[in-house]
Design a protein around this motif. Structure first.
Motif, PDB file in Angstrom:
ATOM      1  N   GLN A 104      -0.196  12.661   8.323  1.00 28.65           N
ATOM      2  CA  GLN A 104      -1.484  13.325   8.291  1.00 28.65           C
ATOM      3  C   GLN A 104      -2.071  13.310   6.876  1.00 28.65           C
ATOM      4  OE1 GLN A 104      -1.665  17.690   8.820  1.00 28.65           O
ATOM      5  NE2 GLN A 104      -2.793  17.244  10.716  1.00 28.65           N
ATOM      6  N   GLN A 105      -1.212  13.612   5.889  1.00 27.76           N
ATOM      7  CA  GLN A 105      -1.665  13.587   4.492  1.00 27.76           C
ATOM      8  C   GLN A 105      -2.123  12.203   4.070  1.00 27.76           C
ATOM      9  OE1 GLN A 105       0.482  16.462   1.599  1.00 27.76           O
ATOM     10  NE2 GLN A 105       2.086  15.423   2.773  1.00 27.76           N
ATOM     11  N   ARG A 106      -1.290  11.217   4.380  1.00 31.27           N
ATOM     12  CA  ARG A 106      -1.612   9.848   3.945  1.00 31.27           C
ATOM     13  C   ARG A 106      -2.911   9.356   4.593  1.00 31.27           C
ATOM     14  NH1 ARG A 106       1.638   5.654   1.906  1.00 31.27           N
ATOM     15  NH2 ARG A 106       2.833   7.380   1.041  1.00 31.27           N
ATOM     16  N   GLU A 107      -3.068   9.621   5.863  1.00 33.83           N
ATOM     17  CA  GLU A 107      -4.258   9.157   6.574  1.00 33.83           C
ATOM     18  C   GLU A 107      -5.524   9.785   6.002  1.00 33.83           C
ATOM     19  OE1 GLU A 107      -6.106   9.148  11.097  1.00 33.83           O
ATOM     20  OE2 GLU A 107      -3.944   9.407  10.784  1.00 33.83           O
ATOM     21  N   LEU A 108      -5.491  11.110   5.759  1.00 36.63           N
ATOM     22  CA  LEU A 108      -6.664  11.773   5.213  1.00 36.63           C
ATOM     23  C   LEU A 108      -6.982  11.264   3.811  1.00 36.63           C
ATOM     24  CD1 LEU A 108      -8.860  13.891   5.394  1.00 36.63           C
ATOM     25  CD2 LEU A 108      -7.209  15.601   4.592  1.00 36.63           C
TER      26      LEU A 108
ATOM     27  N   VAL B 118       0.858  -1.181   0.000  1.00 37.23           N
ATOM     28  CA  VAL B 118       0.000   0.000   0.000  1.00 37.23           C
ATOM     29  C   VAL B 118       0.894   1.231   0.000  1.00 37.23           C
ATOM     30  CG1 VAL B 118      -1.848   1.236   1.166  1.00 37.23           C
ATOM     31  CG2 VAL B 118      -1.748  -1.247   1.296  1.00 37.23           C
ATOM     32  N   GLY B 119       1.175   1.787  -1.196  1.00 36.36           N
ATOM     33  CA  GLY B 119       1.982   2.990  -1.288  1.00 36.36           C
ATOM     34  C   GLY B 119       1.173   4.051  -1.958  1.00 36.36           C
ATOM     35  N   LEU B 120       0.599   4.976  -1.212  1.00 35.98           N
ATOM     36  CA  LEU B 120      -0.318   5.953  -1.760  1.00 35.98           C
ATOM     37  C   LEU B 120       0.208   7.356  -1.548  1.00 35.98           C
ATOM     38  CD1 LEU B 120      -3.563   4.345  -0.374  1.00 35.98           C
ATOM     39  CD2 LEU B 120      -2.822   4.370  -2.747  1.00 35.98           C
ATOM     40  N   LEU B 121      -0.105   8.246  -2.496  1.00 39.28           N
ATOM     41  CA  LEU B 121       0.358   9.615  -2.366  1.00 39.28           C
ATOM     42  C   LEU B 121      -0.432  10.352  -1.302  1.00 39.28           C
ATOM     43  CD1 LEU B 121      -1.790  11.755  -3.897  1.00 39.28           C
ATOM     44  CD2 LEU B 121      -0.905  10.509  -5.875  1.00 39.28           C
ATOM     45  N   GLY B 122       0.146  11.448  -0.822  1.00 44.52           N
ATOM     46  CA  GLY B 122      -0.466  12.194   0.269  1.00 44.52           C
ATOM     47  C   GLY B 122      -1.439  13.231  -0.214  1.00 44.52           C
ATOM     48  N   LEU B 123      -2.371  13.613   0.663  1.00 45.05           N
ATOM     49  CA  LEU B 123      -3.351  14.630   0.381  1.00 45.05           C
ATOM     50  C   LEU B 123      -3.274  15.661   1.490  1.00 45.05           C
ATOM     51  CD1 LEU B 123      -5.769  15.468  -1.398  1.00 45.05           C
ATOM     52  CD2 LEU B 123      -7.228  14.174   0.148  1.00 45.05           C
ATOM     53  N   ALA B 124      -3.229  16.915   1.126  1.00 46.22           N
ATOM     54  CA  ALA B 124      -3.069  17.948   2.129  1.00 46.22           C
ATOM     55  C   ALA B 124      -4.210  17.921   3.115  1.00 46.22           C
ATOM     56  CB  ALA B 124      -2.996  19.321   1.461  1.00 46.22           C
ATOM     57  N   SER B 125      -3.880  18.063   4.383  1.00 47.86           N
ATOM     58  CA  SER B 125      -4.883  17.970   5.427  1.00 47.86           C
ATOM     59  C   SER B 125      -5.234  19.343   5.943  1.00 47.86           C
ATOM     60  CB  SER B 125      -4.336  17.110   6.565  1.00 47.86           C
ATOM     61  OG  SER B 125      -3.192  17.717   7.110  1.00 47.86           O
ATOM     62  N   GLU B 126      -6.063  19.360   6.970  1.00 48.04           N
ATOM     63  CA  GLU B 126      -6.426  20.609   7.619  1.00 48.04           C
ATOM     64  C   GLU B 126      -5.177  21.234   8.257  1.00 48.04           C
ATOM     65  OE1 GLU B 126      -9.383  22.047   7.525  1.00 48.04           O
ATOM     66  OE2 GLU B 126     -10.032  20.431   6.211  1.00 48.04           O
ATOM     67  N   PRO B 127      -5.158  22.568   8.360  1.00 47.16           N
ATOM     68  CA  PRO B 127      -3.993  23.234   8.940  1.00 47.16           C
ATOM     69  C   PRO B 127      -3.656  22.687  10.309  1.00 47.16           C
ATOM     70  CG  PRO B 127      -5.489  24.830   7.965  1.00 47.16           C
ATOM     71  CD  PRO B 127      -6.186  23.514   7.916  1.00 47.16           C
ATOM     72  N   ALA B 128      -2.365  22.577  10.594  1.00 51.51           N
ATOM     73  CA  ALA B 128      -1.910  22.072  11.889  1.00 51.51           C
ATOM     74  C   ALA B 128      -0.926  23.066  12.481  1.00 51.51           C
ATOM     75  CB  ALA B 128      -1.265  20.702  11.738  1.00 51.51           C
ATOM     76  N   SER B 129      -0.578  22.816  13.688  1.00 48.47           N
ATOM     77  CA  SER B 129       0.372  23.689  14.372  1.00 48.47           C
ATOM     78  C   SER B 129       1.694  23.691  13.630  1.00 48.47           C
ATOM     79  CB  SER B 129       0.553  23.197  15.804  1.00 48.47           C
ATOM     80  OG  SER B 129       1.565  23.933  16.448  1.00 48.47           O
ATOM     81  N   SER B 130       2.198  24.886  13.276  1.00 48.42           N
ATOM     82  CA  SER B 130       3.377  24.962  12.424  1.00 48.42           C
ATOM     83  C   SER B 130       4.610  24.382  13.087  1.00 48.42           C
ATOM     84  CB  SER B 130       3.620  26.428  12.031  1.00 48.42           C
ATOM     85  OG  SER B 130       3.809  27.217  13.193  1.00 48.42           O
ATOM     86  N   GLN B 131       4.724  24.472  14.430  1.00 46.75           N
ATOM     87  CA  GLN B 131       5.929  23.961  15.081  1.00 46.75           C
ATOM     88  C   GLN B 131       5.973  22.443  15.101  1.00 46.75           C
ATOM     89  OE1 GLN B 131       3.550  25.720  16.687  1.00 46.75           O
ATOM     90  NE2 GLN B 131       3.197  24.989  18.784  1.00 46.75           N
ATOM     91  N   ASN B 132       4.816  21.766  14.912  1.00 55.68           N
ATOM     92  CA  ASN B 132       4.779  20.307  14.944  1.00 55.68           C
ATOM     93  C   ASN B 132       4.595  19.681  13.564  1.00 55.68           C
ATOM     94  OD1 ASN B 132       5.021  20.229  17.744  1.00 55.68           O
ATOM     95  ND2 ASN B 132       2.818  20.529  18.018  1.00 55.68           N
TER      96      ASN B 132
END
Length: 421
Positions: A62-66, A29-43
């Motif tokens: 986060q991208q892969r999971e979404l 299972v090798g899938l490309l990422g999808l941009a997620s909701e904004p997250a804390s920039s330091q993390n």
């Protein structure tokens, strides 16, 4: 099984769907990422997993999971995303160590192929992904690792994966080595112009199932074949008895795997491999097959199926159908003698399950408005080859390359130092 019924597929998801099966076969299972909701920039780009000397960031996870959630990919999105990204890193490390790279033109060809699956130009494809939050660089990186791993495995193992002439002969059911028989389950879903989108969606979700029980439940709910009463389970069949175009697809399966949806006239078919055996004695091959089709108005309505059942119980041979059709237009009955390779694939598939004198009511014509009562009249034995030796050789080669790829990935994972942050 209502979980299979989901909304109509959009063009972008249709593109990604067509790549999901090859990816699962050659790259787990090798899938490309999808941009997620904004997250804390330091993390956002903090390391989440370290694999040898490289890391996977929280942003990548986060991208892969979404993305998995958007595609309704089977399994727990968090677990599947983690597993897929770890395996991608291991593949990249192995290719880097071997000095293996994908040329830019190869990546562009991959993007072109990707886009064409959804009838989109490469520019439209990139734009559609961008609107979903996916950068062009992400797309190129994804395609690079998938194509690179495929070509790397081929370059490393192809010489060991090619079958010998004797092995091809056995797969074709020829020679003193005997033949191959397979134990399959099937789902045959009727299609009409009004249901084509829904059936396409359901078929893709069935193709993603992971267990025998789930596939059997899908057969019981959706299949039109008589095997639906047995969870779609078929008896042992010689590989040579299946339609020639289907044989390489079946031989490429490992136990538990499911084919991509296969388009048939007025239906979509899926097959799950339950077992494969090499048999000591040669399997029969046929120079011609004689069958009859009797057409009833009403499609798969209760009335048409009841009438077909009554006819089937009243006849013993194909000759008896002439009495049934007496006084009706000539077009209501068709009796054909043809080479196996010349028989329509859906009819050939049903005939493979029948003995002479047996019938099937799984098929329709006229956009589902006409029910087909199919009867096998006779088979003429011959040693002529129906399936292409090249097709069989390619199927066996791909099956072995897949096995080599899975073994190498398992070894890389066992040798790696993987640390959760």
């Amino acid at each position: 099984m209502q979980k299979f019924l989901t909304p109509r597929m959009n063009p972008l998801r249709r593109v990604l769907r067509h790549w999901s099966k090859p990816i699962c076969l050659m790259a787990t299972v090798g899938l490309l990422g999808l941009a997620s909701e904004p997250a804390s920039s330091q993390n956002l780009f903090a390391p989440a997993i370290q694999i040898n000397q490289e890391v996977i960031t929280r942003f990548e996870l986060q991208q892969r999971e979404l993305f998995l959630e958007v595609l309704r990919f089977p399994g727990n999105p968090t677990e599947v995303a983690r597993k897929g990204l770890i395996e991608d890193r291991l593949r990249q490390q192995a290719m880097k160590e071997a000095g293996f790279e994908v040329p830019p033109e190869g990546i562009q060809q991959g993007i072109d192929q990707f886009a064409s699956q959804g009838n989109m130009s490469p520019e439209e494809f990139i734009q559609a992904l961008g609107q979903a939050g996916i950068s062009e660089e992400t797309v190129r990186d994804f395609i690079e690792v998938q194509l690179g791993w495929r070509d790397y495995i081929s370059a490393r193992f192809l010489s060991r994966a090619r079958p010998t002439d004797a092995e091809i002969d056995r797969a074709l059911g020829r020679g003193s080595g005997g033949g191959i028989r397979v134990l399959l389950s099937e789902v045959i879903i009727p299609v009409t112009p009004q249901t084509v989108d829904q059936v396409d969606e359901v078929a893709q979700q069935i193709a993603s199932l992971k267990t025998y029980d789930d596939f059997s439940q899908a057969a019981a709910q959706f299949s039109a074949s008589d095997t639906r009463n047995n969870g779609g389970r078929m008896n042992w069949l010689a590989i040579s008895s299946l339609p020639p175009a289907l044989q390489p697809l079946i031989l490429a399966l490992n136990p538990g795997e499911i084919t991509d949806p296969i388009a048939l006239p007025n239906a979509v078919a899926l097959f799950q491999m339950r077992g494969i055996q090499e048999i000591a004695t040669g399997t029969p091959r046929y120079s011609s097959i004689e069958y009859a089709t009797y057409f009833l108005a009403g499609g798969r309505s209760a009335e048409a199926l009841s009438a077909a059942g009554q006819i089937a119980r009243s006849i013993d041979t194909c000759d008896d159908l002439y009495g049934v059709a007496k006084g009706q237009p000539e077009t209501v009955l068709d009796r054909v003698t043809a080479k196996p390779s010349e028989i329509p694939q859906d009819i050939a598939l049903e005939l493979a399950k029948l003995d002479p004198g047996e019938t099937s009511t799984a098929l329709t014509r006229n956009n589902g408005q006409t029910l087909v009562l199919l009867m096998l009249c006779n088979r003429t034995a011959d040693l002529a080859q129906d399936a292409s030796r090249e097709e069989i050789a390619n199927a066996l080669t791909q099956q072995r390359l897949q096995s080599f790829a899975e073994s190498l990935l398992a070894q890389l994972k066992a040798d790696a130092q993987i640390t959760e942050k």
